[in-house]
Design a protein around this motif. Structure first.
Motif, PDB file in Angstrom:
ATOM      1  N   ALA A   1       0.858  -1.191   0.000  1.00 31.34           N
ATOM      2  CA  ALA A   1       0.000   0.000   0.000  1.00 31.34           C
ATOM      3  C   ALA A   1       0.883   1.225   0.000  1.00 31.34           C
ATOM      4  N   MET A   2       0.549   2.194  -0.821  1.00 29.58           N
ATOM      5  CA  MET A   2       1.221   3.493  -0.816  1.00 29.58           C
ATOM      6  C   MET A   2       2.741   3.341  -0.834  1.00 29.58           C
ATOM      7  N   LYS A   3       3.237   2.595  -1.762  1.00 30.88           N
ATOM      8  CA  LYS A   3       4.682   2.417  -1.957  1.00 30.88           C
ATOM      9  C   LYS A   3       5.341   1.629  -0.822  1.00 30.88           C
TER      10      LYS A   3
ATOM     11  N   THR B   1      -6.606   6.429  -0.681  1.00 27.78           N
ATOM     12  CA  THR B   1      -6.626   5.045  -1.159  1.00 27.78           C
ATOM     13  C   THR B   1      -5.271   4.380  -0.956  1.00 27.78           C
ATOM     14  N   ILE B   2      -5.250   3.106  -1.238  1.00 27.86           N
ATOM     15  CA  ILE B   2      -4.005   2.356  -1.089  1.00 27.86           C
ATOM     16  C   ILE B   2      -3.028   2.637  -2.223  1.00 27.86           C
ATOM     17  N   HIS B   3      -3.483   3.346  -3.252  1.00 29.49           N
ATOM     18  CA  HIS B   3      -2.658   3.431  -4.462  1.00 29.49           C
ATOM     19  C   HIS B   3      -1.533   4.444  -4.387  1.00 29.49           C
ATOM     20  N   TYR B   4      -1.732   5.517  -3.609  1.00 29.76           N
ATOM     21  CA  TYR B   4      -0.759   6.614  -3.644  1.00 29.76           C
ATOM     22  C   TYR B   4      -0.308   7.007  -2.247  1.00 29.76           C
ATOM     23  N   ASP B   5       0.597   7.986  -2.239  1.00 30.08           N
ATOM     24  CA  ASP B   5       1.162   8.508  -1.017  1.00 30.08           C
ATOM     25  C   ASP B   5       0.062   8.864  -0.001  1.00 30.08           C
TER      26      ASP B   5
END
Lengths: 171, 503
Positions: free
Chosen positions: A126-128, B379-383
């Motif tokens: 998640a998130m890098k 969301t889980i996708h980004y910072d």
């Protein structure tokens, strides 16, 4: 009228009654406040109690009530939830749950495979950030509940592991 | 002058760049992934282009789609923001090859500063102080062991192709060096595709000081003073400020000149940051150069009184810097705190959620840079950064009080955040005394984690009970729908404004 909530595992009760002058009387744990209530146009509410003004924002998340005051969010839950898993319930020794919300990047084992305590079962991203979900005990993977690419919530069950007899803590 | 810009980023930095474009009269094209279709940066832009799936590789990291979008919409320039493709020199080259202006440094400068061992060699030639270290692509472990002994323990093993704190290992004992070398090589290969490592002296109780530099295409390079970012957690900055209480005027001039030399060594143009590690004794060493706009650039903007993003566009358009070093001065004190969706009590793991209510602080000397608003999802996708809360006041003590007040005024419901952690850090006596080094947070974590059992204020309980009465649906009791006298929020007579004691 009385209301009951659970805050940090403790039951809290409040008795609220409207007064003829438009104010409210609140009784909490033996304390009594006469409260002036001013709803704000943006959905918040300013309460004046004991001469002090406090602005609170309340939002709902499912059955929970979230109240924000001075930068802190307080979570109040209903006294009991029927037919659902309670938040904060510890996972059983034989199941693996997600430590954070994320996406399953890779599943490294298959069903019926024997695993050792600490062995990586899958990678969650998640998130890098990537974390390993590891077997809590020596045992056999009885069920895999997710596959690579699945998006999971924090606390969601990922796999079931049947621990070998005699290897659990204290056995 | 530039006419139309594709902003190859998302979130708060895309919003920041969009605003600068608006002021400059540059038209804007936002790009978005499928989960960002309703994001704030998309709404603010003049035009928007869908890139693809949520995964960065299908969207914000997809160089071909970004360049195609810029050409299809008639852009004449691309601003990369920070992160994503901002320090990928092949992307910068592709933008330029497509006939577009790259609002950033020359690709060659990005490449030369990107390989850390090459950067060290360059910097050494430029006469900038380097931490004692050892680098050799041919050396075996025995040579590393000899070198480490000469440098003196503790030493750091670092990845040549790395950055951002990844793959760094601190070794205190010669016996542990071989194993650390092997592990660092494995990690470096996995993370950067390059197994080469090098040694550097580990400075204990180190402070992180960085110098903002700016160059134009006419050969002028100036520095815009320092930022101190010693409040870090695992190499992730948490709080940044300027000026640094550590620097004397002499040291500031010295480090500023060193940073300008470092930038000159690679023919730097546009905004960049030269990072240094400083010891309490006042010695300082080059750490790395970031060839992009930094997250914490607002701190410099407030103290130097400049808009760095507008300056980036001016320089990219070929204009000369409108000032010389002698024109620049520091005014007052600025501090930035990064508000993250993360759970400090669970090892700072990222959190997600819909922002049910986000009311950022406002007021004199308070600036909030954010890419989200109430109703948006983390969301889980980004910072997981939600916002940067930046304050400015005439003194450091005043800025600290202003930041604490701003954090207290921040209302955010819907995800777990580090707000309580930030307030504990800002109020810690070591912060007021400026005694924070880069490992302070790790050492004092117990004092900085918010209590997991704060007493429940009566006002919070009353507000929740009132809101349940108003809706008729309640968590509190099954019969509440019957015993609620109406809707106190909007309807009940006893609740109306203007009744009783409320004017």
């Amino acid at each position: 009228m009385q209301k009951t909530y659970v805050y940090n595992g403790r039951t809290v009760m409040i008795d609220l009654a409207p007064l003829p002058d438009g104010r409210w009387r609140a009784q909490i744990d033996g304390r009594e406040h006469i409260v002036t209530v001013r709803p704000l146009p943006d959905g918040g509410v300013t309460l004046t109690l004991d001469g002090e003004r406090r602005t609170v924002y309340v939002e709902r998340a499912g059955a929970d009530r979230l109240a924000a005051l001075d930068g802190i969010v307080y979570t109040l839950s209903p006294p009991e939830v029927r037919g659902g898993r309670r938040r904060g319930v510890r996972p059983g020794a034989n199941e693996l749950t997600a430590q954070m919300p994320g996406q399953i990047r890779e599943v490294l084992v298959s069903e019926e495979q024997a695993v050792a305590r600490g062995q990586t079962i899958l990678l969650l991203e998640a998130m890098k950030m990537e974390i390993r979900a590891a077997a809590p005990a020596d045992g056999v993977v009885t069920r895999l509940l997710v596959k690579a690419g699945d998006v999971v919530e924090r606390g969601q069950r990922l796999a079931e592991i049947r621990p070998d007899e005699g290897t659990e803590d204290g056995a | 002058m530039l006419r139309k810009c594709l902003i190859a980023n998302r979130g708060e930095i895309a919003v920041r760049i969009l605003r600068a474009c608006r002021e400059l009269g540059v038209r804007t094209v936002a790009v978005y992934s499928e989960v960002d279709a309703d994001a704030r940066h998309v709404h603010l832009a003049d035009e928007a282009v869908a890139l693809g799936g949520a995964a960065p590789s299908e969207s914000y990291l997809n160089a071909d789609r970004l360049i195609a979008a810029a050409l299809a919409t008639g852009c004449d320039c691309v601003h990369p923001g920070y992160g994503f493709l901002s320090e990928v020199e092949t992307f910068a080259e592709a933008v330029i090859a497509a006939g577009l202006v790259w609002v950033g440094p020359p690709p060659d400068a990005i490449r030369r500063m990107g390989v850390k061992t090459e950067a060290r060699a360059l910097i050494q030639k430029a006469g900038v102080p380097l931490a004692p270290g050892f680098q050799s692509d041919a050396a075996d472990d025995a040579a590393f062991l000899t070198a480490a002994g000469q440098i003196g323990y503790p030493v750091m093993v670092k990845a040549a192709g790395g950055g951002g704190g990844k793959g760094i290992r601190v070794v205190y004992d010669p016996a542990a060096l071989a194993e650390s070398l092997a592990a660092a090589r494995r990690e470096a290969l996995h993370a950067f595709g390059d197994p080469r490592v090098y040694l550097e002296k580990f400075i204990e109780r180190a402070r992180h000081i960085e110098i903002q530099v700016f160059g134009d295409s006419h050969g002028n390079i100036v520095h815009l003073f320092e930022r101190e970012c010693s409040a870090q957690r695992r190499h992730q900055k948490v709080i940044e400020e300027s000026p640094s209480p550590l620097l004397t005027p002499e040291l500031r001039v010295d480090m500023g000149a060193a940073a300008v030399e470092a930038a000159r060594a690679v023919g730097y143009v546009n905004a960049g940051t030269v990072e240094f590690i400083a010891a309490a004794s006042g010695e300082y060493y080059f750490l790395e150069m970031n060839t992009r706009l930094q997250v914490e650039h607002p701190v410099t903007e407030l103290v130097a009184g400049l808009d760095l993003v507008k300056l980036q566009f001016a320089v990219a358009a070929g204009e000369a810097l409108p000032f010389t070093q002698a024109d620049l001065m520091q005014r007052g004190h600025a501090i930035e705190a990064r508000l993250y969706a993360e759970d400090p009590r669970a090892g700072f793991l990222p959190a997600t959620g819909v922002l049910l209510r986000f009311l950022p602080p406002t007021g004199l000397g308070v600036r909030v840079d954010s890419g989200v608003e109430s109703g948006d999802a983390i969301t889980i996708h980004y910072d997981p950064m939600i916002a940067k809360i930046i304050v400015h006041d005439s003194t450091r003590a005043g800025a600290i009080r202003r930041l604490d007040a701003a954090l207290r005024e921040t209302t955010l419901i819907g995800t777990t955040t580090n707000l309580g952690f930030l307030r504990a850090l800002v109020n810690h006596p070591a912060f007021a005394a400026s005694e924070i080094d880069t490992n302070f947070i790790e050492r004092h974590l117990d004092e900085l984690l918010p209590s997991d059992d704060l007493p429940l204020p009566d006002a919070a309980l009353i507000a929740v009970a009132l809101s349940d009465l108003s809706s008729g649906r309640t968590a509190g009791s099954a019969q509440a729908a019957n015993d609620a006298p109406g809707d106190p929020w909007a309807l009940a007579d006893g609740f109306r404004l203007g009744r009783g004691g409320t004017p």
